[in-house]
Design a protein around this motif. Structure first.
Motif, PDB file in Angstrom:
ATOM      1  N   ALA A   1       8.005  -5.332  10.339  1.00 36.07           N
ATOM      2  CA  ALA A   1       7.650  -4.647  11.586  1.00 36.07           C
ATOM      3  C   ALA A   1       6.254  -5.078  12.043  1.00 36.07           C
TER       4      ALA A   1
ATOM      5  N   LYS B   1       6.444  -8.642  13.309  1.00 31.29           N
ATOM      6  CA  LYS B   1       7.061  -8.700  14.639  1.00 31.29           C
ATOM      7  C   LYS B   1       6.037  -8.330  15.728  1.00 31.29           C
ATOM      8  N   VAL B   2       5.310  -7.240  15.491  1.00 29.73           N
ATOM      9  CA  VAL B   2       4.335  -6.778  16.485  1.00 29.73           C
ATOM     10  C   VAL B   2       3.147  -7.742  16.572  1.00 29.73           C
TER      11      VAL B   2
ATOM     12  N   ARG C   1       1.906 -10.032  19.755  1.00 33.42           N
ATOM     13  CA  ARG C   1       0.530 -10.077  20.271  1.00 33.42           C
ATOM     14  C   ARG C   1       0.042 -11.515  20.354  1.00 33.42           C
TER      15      ARG C   1
ATOM     16  N   GLN D   1      -5.367 -13.495  11.902  1.00 34.79           N
ATOM     17  CA  GLN D   1      -6.254 -12.387  12.273  1.00 34.79           C
ATOM     18  C   GLN D   1      -5.449 -11.249  12.914  1.00 34.79           C
TER      19      GLN D   1
ATOM     20  N   ARG E   1      -3.098  -9.555  10.128  1.00 34.61           N
ATOM     21  CA  ARG E   1      -3.871  -8.696   9.226  1.00 34.61           C
ATOM     22  C   ARG E   1      -4.451  -7.507   9.982  1.00 34.61           C
ATOM     23  N   GLY E   2      -4.824  -7.741  11.231  1.00 36.12           N
ATOM     24  CA  GLY E   2      -5.330  -6.641  12.054  1.00 36.12           C
ATOM     25  C   GLY E   2      -4.269  -5.571  12.275  1.00 36.12           C
ATOM     26  N   ALA E   3      -3.038  -6.002  12.563  1.00 36.10           N
ATOM     27  CA  ALA E   3      -1.955  -5.053  12.782  1.00 36.10           C
ATOM     28  C   ALA E   3      -1.649  -4.275  11.504  1.00 36.10           C
ATOM     29  N   LEU E   4      -1.745  -4.960  10.367  1.00 40.43           N
ATOM     30  CA  LEU E   4      -1.486  -4.286   9.088  1.00 40.43           C
ATOM     31  C   LEU E   4      -2.552  -3.222   8.817  1.00 40.43           C
TER      32      LEU E   4
ATOM     33  N   GLU F   1      -4.257  -1.715  11.094  1.00 40.82           N
ATOM     34  CA  GLU F   1      -3.988  -0.670  12.088  1.00 40.82           C
ATOM     35  C   GLU F   1      -2.879   0.274  11.613  1.00 40.82           C
TER      36      GLU F   1
ATOM     37  N   LEU G   1       3.370  -0.826  17.712  1.00 39.50           N
ATOM     38  CA  LEU G   1       3.242  -0.898  16.259  1.00 39.50           C
ATOM     39  C   LEU G   1       3.773   0.378  15.600  1.00 39.50           C
TER      40      LEU G   1
ATOM     41  N   GLU H   1       7.685   0.412  15.929  1.00 40.70           N
ATOM     42  CA  GLU H   1       8.368  -0.536  15.031  1.00 40.70           C
ATOM     43  C   GLU H   1       8.268  -0.058  13.582  1.00 40.70           C
TER      44      GLU H   1
ATOM     45  N   GLY I   1      -9.446  -6.115   6.460  1.00 42.91           N
ATOM     46  CA  GLY I   1      -9.009  -6.011   7.851  1.00 42.91           C
ATOM     47  C   GLY I   1      -8.946  -7.358   8.534  1.00 42.91           C
ATOM     48  N   GLY I   2      -8.337  -7.379   9.719  1.00 43.69           N
ATOM     49  CA  GLY I   2      -8.206  -8.624  10.465  1.00 43.69           C
ATOM     50  C   GLY I   2      -9.229  -8.719  11.578  1.00 43.69           C
ATOM     51  N   GLY I   3     -10.074  -7.688  11.682  1.00 42.70           N
ATOM     52  CA  GLY I   3     -11.155  -7.700  12.662  1.00 42.70           C
ATOM     53  C   GLY I   3     -10.688  -7.907  14.045  1.00 42.70           C
TER      54      GLY I   3
END
Lengths: 193, 193
Positions: A152, A155-156, A160, A172, A175-178, A180, B145, B148, B191-193
């Motif tokens: 998921a 996919k998101v 992006r 980036q 990993r940012g979505a994770l 989040e 996000l 999903e 994080g992905g910053g």
């Protein structure tokens, strides 16, 4: 096999995506793709089983890279850390394919049959990732949840990455979505016991 | 419309699932389903467009209940809390359909075409939930996000609910999976910053 055709496969893929974007997937034939690429229809079918295959030819390699990276993550890595190692691996795979991926995404979203195949591909990816996590010692139930959530996020984050004007790299964004998702799900819910 | 047929729709659904489980989906005809239910083929087609429809007839109502509950959650609820309110609503819908859901799940997993339709249904659910979250004021990227991930949790929690021998209720399993996801994603990632 005929005369030498430098990067015929790549030229066919580019011509196909350009035509799918201009006219629509249904309205494009293999012969037209070959003509646009300056090649013969016979050459097209030496490289791709059909015009749909052009859009999914990279999927097995992508899934292999993803799963291999998860399997090879440090033994101390948590399931989500192992999945993040997978994100980094697929980001390398996609790095020089952003223009292709953008066009591909637009084509797929406009065709129910292609979208179904894309969703099946993601479901297959989730199953393979769950398998890789189980191999690492993650319990079955937890592995399924981590893999489905990991897909998921993928996919998101992918959406992006292909969105118009987005310039940040895929690793980036994934990993940012994770991260989040961690904030979204962290600490404010009543548990289910 | 012929003579009165008490709960023809429910009898047809039960007969269909029994036959799909016994013989396989492909090997079952609408006429056989009607015969098993003690009804005519014409009655079958008054209730269902085709034999596939039996498996997906509840989907629009389920999605409506889910989305309405998310939209109606307290304004102070976080996106995941709003989704959890949706879990409670669909759990009520499914409460007396566990046997049906178990058989349905087994049938769907054995047929690629049915699985594709199920995945499309879940994708449509995610899109509708993202829309409901945006209506509540959640930013677009975060809403996608959350939706999903919320559907990933729903899928895994649902699979646990239909797994053999599982007796806990759906709401408990769905909220439990959501809490588990919070633990999985919480606090251990760069994080992905």
């Amino acid at each position: 096999m005929g005369r030498w055709e430098p990067d015929a496969r790549g030229r066919l893929a580019k011509a196909a995506l350009d035509l799918y974007s201009e006219r629509g997937f249904e309205q494009t034939t293999a012969a037209e793709i070959a003509r646009r690429a300056g090649l013969t229809e016979r050459t097209f079918f030496r490289h791709y089983a059909d015009k749909r295959e052009v859009l999914f030819a990279g999927s097995p390699e992508m899934q292999h890279l993803f799963v291999t990276a998860v399997a090879g993550a440090a033994p101390s890595a948590s399931p989500m850390e192992a999945l993040a190692a997978g994100y980094d691996a697929v980001s390398g795979f996609f790095a020089d394919r952003r223009d292709f991926a953008r066009k591909r995404q637009a084509v797929i979203l406009q065709n129910a049959e292609l979208l179904e195949r894309e969703l099946m591909k993601l479901a297959s990816l989730a199953a393979a990732l769950a398998g890789a996590l189980r191999e690492r010692g993650t319990a079955t139930a937890e592995a399924s949840l981590a893999a489905e959530a990991g897909v998921a996020v993928f996919k998101v984050g992918f959406e992006r990455w292909v969105s118009p004007g987005e310039e940040r790299g895929m690793a980036q964004l994934l990993r940012g979505a994770l991260a989040e998702l961690g904030s979204l799900t962290g600490g404010r819910l009543s548990g289910g016991g």
